[in-house]
Design an enzyme around this catalytic site. Structure first.
Site, short mmCIF file in Angstrom:
data_model
loop_
_atom_site.label_atom_id
_atom_site.label_comp_id
_atom_site.label_asym_id
_atom_site.label_seq_id
_atom_site.Cartn_x
_atom_site.Cartn_y
_atom_site.Cartn_z
N CYS A 47 -19.44 1.48 9.06
CA CYS A 47 -18.63 0.84 10.10
C CYS A 47 -17.42 1.75 10.32
CB CYS A 47 -18.20 -0.55 9.61
SG CYS A 47 -17.04 -1.35 10.72
N CYS A 91 -19.30 -6.66 3.75
CA CYS A 91 -18.69 -5.38 4.11
C CYS A 91 -17.39 -5.26 3.33
CB CYS A 91 -18.42 -5.36 5.61
SG CYS A 91 -17.51 -3.91 6.18
N ARG A 105 -17.72 -3.10 18.27
CA ARG A 105 -16.97 -4.30 17.90
C ARG A 105 -15.61 -4.37 18.59
NH1 ARG A 105 -16.88 -4.78 11.98
NH2 ARG A 105 -18.93 -5.64 12.35
N CYS A 137 -16.22 -9.49 5.73
CA CYS A 137 -15.62 -8.19 5.48
C CYS A 137 -14.40 -8.41 4.59
CB CYS A 137 -15.23 -7.55 6.80
SG CYS A 137 -14.64 -5.87 6.59
N CYS A 142 0.84 -1.21 0.00
CA CYS A 142 0.00 0.00 0.00
C CYS A 142 0.88 1.26 0.00
CB CYS A 142 -0.92 0.00 1.22
SG CYS A 142 -2.01 1.43 1.28
N CYS A 182 0.29 4.78 7.03
CA CYS A 182 -0.33 4.58 8.35
C CYS A 182 0.70 3.90 9.27
CB CYS A 182 -1.58 3.73 8.22
SG CYS A 182 -2.70 4.34 6.94
S1 SF4 Z 1 -4.19 0.96 6.94
FE1 SF4 Z 1 -3.14 2.53 5.68
S2 SF4 Z 1 -1.23 1.57 4.96
FE2 SF4 Z 1 -2.54 -0.07 5.74
S3 SF4 Z 1 -3.61 -0.83 3.93
FE3 SF4 Z 1 -4.96 0.71 4.84
S4 SF4 Z 1 -4.43 2.64 3.84
FE4 SF4 Z 1 -2.78 1.18 3.39
#
Ligand code: SF4
Length: 324
Positions: free
Chosen positions: A188, A128, A260, A96, A52, A56
């Site tokens: 959610c 979901c 949850r 989900c 990704c 984060c």
């Molecule tokens: S939490 Fe953030 S880094 Fe992880 S997959 Fe989702 S968008 Fe990407």
């Protein structure tokens, strides 16, 4: 009474109550508003793993962190349907599907996700998705395919968000949530405890959730699973009392939401989890993995449900009650 006009001071007063008083009030509100013996069971599968582009700080799937997660392309439709069948047989009423995307793009991958939604919906399961940011048109396409709910967490307070993620803003999150609402999809939305946030940040996040024009139907409260290789790898394990406090406060603020008990459950004892159910949690994820981190298995959860006298909630119960 359902309120959307909570003040931060009122939430702080609830949050800081002596723990036993807090649990007692949350348990009372839970019993007044819900069938407390019923727990909604969801199974979460990663339909596209790793690689990704976002940053984060808690996430092992971010390409920029060296966490040993195997990058996997979007799953095939048949494999998702197989996974859904296994989850249904294990007692899950909701599947989900999570994809490690910054946002949904209008391409063949999205077309395949639409087919997945249709396929799982036809099996009589609630579907979901958590696919990142979404436009209004994309949300509508998912709704038309039969998507029941969309997960998009706030993670933390608006003020602390920038310490955790720099590649998008809090307002981006809120915009996607608006698009989901406009499409008539169940929302959610919750957060993560243990990111290094203060109690005030937790209260602010709960305030944002509880003052939405409509409360999210589902509010996941996650404990950080600190994964080696992420910037938060050294964060301390979240204390069970912090989870209980968050769950109880969320239950009092949003009496009808599914609160949850989500990530971090794998390291909780059955008695810890029982406290969370007592405090108002009424939804869990089950199945060995939660995207890329460990989670209790179907069999472990079945044994816990028997011990505690809990039963899994059937799919589409709310709709059936409305029709019935
Ligand atoms: S939490 Fe953030 S880094 Fe992880 S997959 Fe989702 S968008 Fe990407």
């Amino acid at each position: 009474m359902i309120r959307n006009n909570w003040k931060k001071e009122e939430i702080a007063e609830i949050y800081y109550r002596p723990l036993l008083d807090l649990i007692h009030e949350a348990a009372t509100i839970h019993r007044d508003n819900n069938d407390y013996s019923e727990v909604q069971v969801s199974s979460l599968i990663s339909i596209k793993t790793g690689g990704c582009s976002e940053d984060c700080a808690y996430c092992p799937q971010a390409a920029r962190y060296n966490t040993g997660v195997d990058v996997q392309a979007l799953m095939k439709l048949d494999d998702v349907v197989d996974a859904a069948e296994k989850a249904k047989a294990g007692g899950a009423s909701r599947l989900c599907m999570g994809a490690a995307w910054r946002e949904v793009r209008d391409n063949r991958d999205f077309d395949r996700v639409i087919d997945m939604v249709k396929g799982v919906n036809e099996m009589g399961m609630e579907v979901c998705c958590t696919l990142g940011m979404l436009t209004e048109t994309q949300a509508q396409k998912l709704a038309d395919a039969g998507l029941y709910a969309y997960n998009h967490n706030l993670d933390t307070s608006k003020e602390y968000y920038k310490e955790i993620i720099s590649t998008r803003t809090y307002n981006d999150r809120l915009d996607t949530l608006d698009n989901v609402r406009k499409a008539g999809i169940s929302v959610c939305c919750g957060g993560i405890v243990g990111l290094g946030e203060t109690h005030a940040d937790r209260i602010k996040m709960l305030h944002t959730l509880a003052t939405m024009p409509e409360h999210p139907e589902s509010v996941p409260i996650n404990a950080l699973v600190a994964v080696v290789g992420t910037p938060l790898e050294s964060n301390q394990k979240v204390d069970v009392w912090d989870m209980v406090k968050m769950i109880a406060t969320a239950r009092i603020l949003m009496p009808k939401a599914m609160v949850r008990l989500s990530a971090g459950r794998a390291t909780m004892s059955v008695s810890d989890q029982a406290l969370c159910f007592m405090a108002g949690a009424n939804s869990i994820f089950t199945g060995e993995k939660l995207l890329t981190t460990p989670n209790p298995t179907f069999d472990e959860d079945k044994a816990m449900f028997e011990l505690l006298g809990l039963t899994p909630r059937e799919a589409f119960k709310e709709e059936k009650e409305l029709i019935g």
